[in-house]
Write a protein that holds these residues in place. Structure first.
Motif, PDB file in Angstrom:
ATOM      1  N   ASP A 273      27.843  26.380 -72.107  1.00 47.86           N
ATOM      2  CA  ASP A 273      29.272  26.774 -72.113  1.00 47.86           C
ATOM      3  C   ASP A 273      29.514  27.913 -71.112  1.00 47.86           C
ATOM      4  O   ASP A 273      30.514  27.908 -70.375  1.00 47.86           O
ATOM      5  CB  ASP A 273      29.717  27.216 -73.513  1.00 47.86           C
ATOM      6  CG  ASP A 273      29.896  26.039 -74.457  1.00 47.86           C
ATOM      7  OD1 ASP A 273      29.992  24.886 -73.950  1.00 47.86           O
ATOM      8  OD2 ASP A 273      29.968  26.261 -75.662  1.00 47.86           O
ATOM      9  N   GLU A 274      28.589  28.875 -71.085  1.00 46.77           N
ATOM     10  CA  GLU A 274      28.746  29.988 -70.145  1.00 46.77           C
ATOM     11  C   GLU A 274      28.671  29.495 -68.696  1.00 46.77           C
ATOM     12  O   GLU A 274      29.442  29.924 -67.845  1.00 46.77           O
ATOM     13  CB  GLU A 274      27.663  31.046 -70.389  1.00 46.77           C
ATOM     14  CG  GLU A 274      27.907  31.886 -71.595  1.00 46.77           C
ATOM     15  CD  GLU A 274      26.768  32.884 -71.850  1.00 46.77           C
ATOM     16  OE1 GLU A 274      25.821  32.948 -71.020  1.00 46.77           O
ATOM     17  OE2 GLU A 274      26.861  33.580 -72.855  1.00 46.77           O
ATOM     18  N   LEU A 275      27.731  28.586 -68.414  1.00 47.87           N
ATOM     19  CA  LEU A 275      27.609  28.023 -67.083  1.00 47.87           C
ATOM     20  C   LEU A 275      28.875  27.230 -66.707  1.00 47.87           C
ATOM     21  O   LEU A 275      29.352  27.290 -65.569  1.00 47.87           O
ATOM     22  CB  LEU A 275      26.380  27.110 -66.987  1.00 47.87           C
ATOM     23  CG  LEU A 275      25.037  27.837 -66.862  1.00 47.87           C
ATOM     24  CD1 LEU A 275      23.896  26.814 -66.923  1.00 47.87           C
ATOM     25  CD2 LEU A 275      24.946  28.618 -65.568  1.00 47.87           C
ATOM     26  N   LEU A 276      29.408  26.516 -67.662  1.00 47.41           N
ATOM     27  CA  LEU A 276      30.624  25.750 -67.427  1.00 47.41           C
ATOM     28  C   LEU A 276      31.808  26.680 -67.140  1.00 47.41           C
ATOM     29  O   LEU A 276      32.589  26.441 -66.218  1.00 47.41           O
ATOM     30  CB  LEU A 276      30.939  24.856 -68.640  1.00 47.41           C
ATOM     31  CG  LEU A 276      32.125  23.919 -68.472  1.00 47.41           C
ATOM     32  CD1 LEU A 276      31.912  22.950 -67.326  1.00 47.41           C
ATOM     33  CD2 LEU A 276      32.372  23.177 -69.764  1.00 47.41           C
ATOM     34  N   VAL A 277      31.918  27.743 -67.913  1.00 45.71           N
ATOM     35  CA  VAL A 277      32.987  28.726 -67.706  1.00 45.71           C
ATOM     36  C   VAL A 277      32.810  29.380 -66.341  1.00 45.71           C
ATOM     37  O   VAL A 277      33.785  29.559 -65.592  1.00 45.71           O
ATOM     38  CB  VAL A 277      32.997  29.759 -68.850  1.00 45.71           C
ATOM     39  CG1 VAL A 277      33.902  30.925 -68.520  1.00 45.71           C
ATOM     40  CG2 VAL A 277      33.403  29.117 -70.149  1.00 45.71           C
ATOM     41  N   THR A 278      31.580  29.736 -65.971  1.00 47.09           N
ATOM     42  CA  THR A 278      31.304  30.352 -64.682  1.00 47.09           C
ATOM     43  C   THR A 278      31.653  29.377 -63.555  1.00 47.09           C
ATOM     44  O   THR A 278      32.283  29.750 -62.558  1.00 47.09           O
ATOM     45  CB  THR A 278      29.829  30.764 -64.576  1.00 47.09           C
ATOM     46  OG1 THR A 278      29.508  31.619 -65.657  1.00 47.09           O
ATOM     47  CG2 THR A 278      29.543  31.473 -63.272  1.00 47.09           C
ATOM     48  N   HIS A 279      31.238  28.101 -63.762  1.00 50.22           N
ATOM     49  CA  HIS A 279      31.526  27.085 -62.760  1.00 50.22           C
ATOM     50  C   HIS A 279      33.034  26.907 -62.593  1.00 50.22           C
ATOM     51  O   HIS A 279      33.540  26.850 -61.462  1.00 50.22           O
ATOM     52  CB  HIS A 279      30.858  25.761 -63.161  1.00 50.22           C
ATOM     53  CG  HIS A 279      31.168  24.641 -62.227  1.00 50.22           C
ATOM     54  ND1 HIS A 279      30.669  24.577 -60.938  1.00 50.22           N
ATOM     55  CD2 HIS A 279      31.954  23.526 -62.367  1.00 50.22           C
ATOM     56  CE1 HIS A 279      31.128  23.499 -60.353  1.00 50.22           C
ATOM     57  NE2 HIS A 279      31.911  22.840 -61.213  1.00 50.22           N
TER      58      HIS A 279
END
Length: 146
Positions: free
Chosen positions: A11-17
């Motif tokens: 989720d954090e990677l998706l938000v960052t992306h």
């Protein structure tokens, strides 16, 4: 617990992306807007330059017209001065001729009077040679000066 951490990291990677994608879109939109602004300003400058060139050409034409009008005025003024000078010269010549004629008339009157006096002197039986010499000297000197 591991799956939860992986899910959280995902989720954090998706938000960052998504955040990075949003920043890239904003950056692209900003670049597009700046390019549009630059094109708009370039078009406005082009219009302004054309307008300024037209105004400059008009100013040059007006300056040329003023110069031509001034030159025409100066030429007419010169012609008037030349004409006036010619008239004055003709008037001076007439005056000089009239003065010469008056002097000639005065000389003729003087000669007539002198001859009358000589005739009276001769009628009285006197010698007229000295007076004739004097009168001829005066007449010759006045004719030489005029």
């Amino acid at each position: 617990a591991r799956a939860r951490l992986d899910e959280k990291k995902k989720d954090e990677l998706l938000v960052t992306h998504m955040s990075r994608q949003q920043q890239i879109r904003w950056k692209a939109e900003k670049a597009a807007q700046e390019e549009a602004n630059a094109e708009y300003h370039a078009a406005q400058l082009k219009k302004l330059n054309a307008h300024l060139r037209e105004e400059e050409a008009m100013a040059i034409r007006e300056k040329f017209e003023r110069a031509r009008n001034n030159q025409g005025f100066l030429l007419s003024q010169m012609a008037q001065k030349r004409s006036k000078a010619e008239e004055e010269k003709a008037e001076e010549l007439i005056q000089a001729e009239m003065a010469k004629q008056w002097m000639g008339d005065d000389d003729a009157i003087y000669e007539q009077y002198a001859q009358l006096c000589l005739d009276e002197y001769a009628a009285a039986g006197k010698n007229t040679k000295p007076i004739e010499l004097l009168v001829s000297k005066q007449l010759n000197s006045t004719k030489l000066t005029s």
